[in-house]
Write an enzyme that holds these catalytic residues in place. Structure first.
Site, short mmCIF file in Angstrom:
data_model
loop_
_atom_site.label_atom_id
_atom_site.label_comp_id
_atom_site.label_asym_id
_atom_site.label_seq_id
_atom_site.Cartn_x
_atom_site.Cartn_y
_atom_site.Cartn_z
N CYS A 76 0.18 -17.73 -9.66
CA CYS A 76 -0.59 -18.32 -10.76
C CYS A 76 -1.90 -17.60 -11.04
O CYS A 76 -2.56 -17.88 -12.04
CB CYS A 76 -0.85 -19.79 -10.49
SG CYS A 76 -2.09 -20.13 -9.20
N GLN A 126 -13.57 3.62 -3.99
CA GLN A 126 -12.22 3.35 -3.50
C GLN A 126 -12.25 2.35 -2.34
O GLN A 126 -11.21 1.93 -1.86
CB GLN A 126 -11.57 4.66 -3.03
CG GLN A 126 -11.43 5.69 -4.13
CD GLN A 126 -10.96 7.04 -3.60
OE1 GLN A 126 -9.80 7.40 -3.75
NE2 GLN A 126 -11.85 7.78 -2.96
N ASN A 127 -13.45 2.00 -1.89
CA ASN A 127 -13.60 1.09 -0.77
C ASN A 127 -13.46 -0.37 -1.22
O ASN A 127 -13.70 -0.69 -2.39
CB ASN A 127 -14.95 1.29 -0.09
CG ASN A 127 -15.11 2.69 0.46
OD1 ASN A 127 -14.13 3.39 0.71
ND2 ASN A 127 -16.35 3.13 0.64
N GLY A 134 -17.67 11.08 0.46
CA GLY A 134 -16.95 10.40 1.53
C GLY A 134 -15.50 10.14 1.25
O GLY A 134 -14.96 9.13 1.70
N HIS A 170 -10.14 -0.30 -6.03
CA HIS A 170 -9.04 -0.88 -5.25
C HIS A 170 -9.26 -2.35 -4.93
O HIS A 170 -8.60 -2.90 -4.05
CB HIS A 170 -8.84 -0.07 -3.96
CG HIS A 170 -8.39 1.32 -4.21
ND1 HIS A 170 -8.54 2.35 -3.28
CD2 HIS A 170 -7.80 1.90 -5.29
CE1 HIS A 170 -8.05 3.46 -3.78
NE2 HIS A 170 -7.60 3.22 -5.00
#
Length: 278
Positions: free
Chosen positions: A137, A108-109, A224, A126
């Protein structure tokens, strides 16, 4: 390095139990901001968390002033991400991958520290801060190039290190008066970091690819992350429905604690090497 003395007796017991559950299995790892705190990048929800939240997608796209505010903060804060180095947790997962113990990392980092540590099979759920994309564009440019463009437009702005930084690589500034931002060099459209902002959806194709990798795995390691948002929690729920062992390494509660086969309340840098490497 022997981290035995740095872990509590309860954590050590949980580590050994988790090792048994992961042994010989194809493991997929889901990581969050907590794995990067030892690299100097703060967490939004865990230890060392920052109080403020980043700009939302709608706010960023809604006005040029919001874009100016974001890029002014990012111009100051980007160096914190760019200069960050992988820590023991990142290196442990990279080593486990090289040994065939971890097949895939879903992170997710947005800091690309897993790749810097040597991990090859990484899904940046992400996105990544080191890439900038045009919202009109689709053209992309490196964050280093973006920094050069910002510097050319704002030669008098100094990157003062005495600011509060966030996990998304920006700094909390009181104002951005007079700051100038570039347009897309191809179409003059809006330039945005190629990361998923709050309020923005993860591309469906990326989610489907990550889910397919989870389905191929035999166990899930969560490291984490408190799994507060659904983009991460859905992986734990899917693994639980499939009856896969789930090992969670996180300081503090997570939304998947009730699903966990083993929960280790300890720093990821101390635990991950012991989970995989003899």
């Amino acid at each position: 390095m022997d981290n035995t003395d740095s872990l509590s007796a309860a954590a050590l017991y949980s580590v050994e139990y988790a090792r048994e559950k992961l042994a010989g299995k194809r493991v997929i790892a889901l990581t969050g901001a907590g794995i990067s705190t030892d690299s100097g990048i703060p967490d939004y929800r865990g230890q060392g968390r920052v109080a403020r939240h980043p700009m939302t997608f709608d706010t960023f796209m809604g006005s040029q002033q919001a874009q100016i505010r974001y890029w002014a903060r990012s111009y100051v804060g980007w160096s914190r991400i760019a200069d960050a180095k992988p820590n023991g947790g990142h290196f442990a997962l990279a080593a486990a991958e090289s040994l065939g113990q971890v097949q895939q990392i879903i992170t997710q980092n947005v800091d690309a520290l897993h790749q810097a540590a040597g991990s090859k099979n990484v899904i940046d759920l992400h996105g990544r801060l080191d890439t900038v994309r045009c919202m009109q564009c689709g053209a992309s440019l490196s964050r280093v190039h973006m920094d050069e463009l910002l510097q050319d437009l704002n030669p008098s702005i100094e990157k003062d290190a005495n600011h509060e930084f966030t996990p998304d690589g920006d700094a909390e500034l009181e104002a951005a008066a007079g700051f100038r931002i570039p347009a897309c060099p191809v179409c003059r459209g809006v330039l945005k970091p190629d990361v998923v902002f709050f309020g923005e959806s993860v591309p469906q194709s990326r989610v489907e690819f990550a889910m397919a990798k989870l389905d191929q795995a035999e166990a899930l390691l969560v490291a984490g992350t408190s799994l507060t948002v659904n983009s991460g929690l859905r992986f734990a729920r899917r693994a639980a429905r499939a009856g896969k062992p789930i090992v969670i390494v996180n300081i503090g509660e997570t939304k998947a604690d009730a699903l966990a086969t083993a929960k280790i309340e300890a720093n990821t840098s101390l635990v991950l090497e012991r989970l995989f490497i003899d």
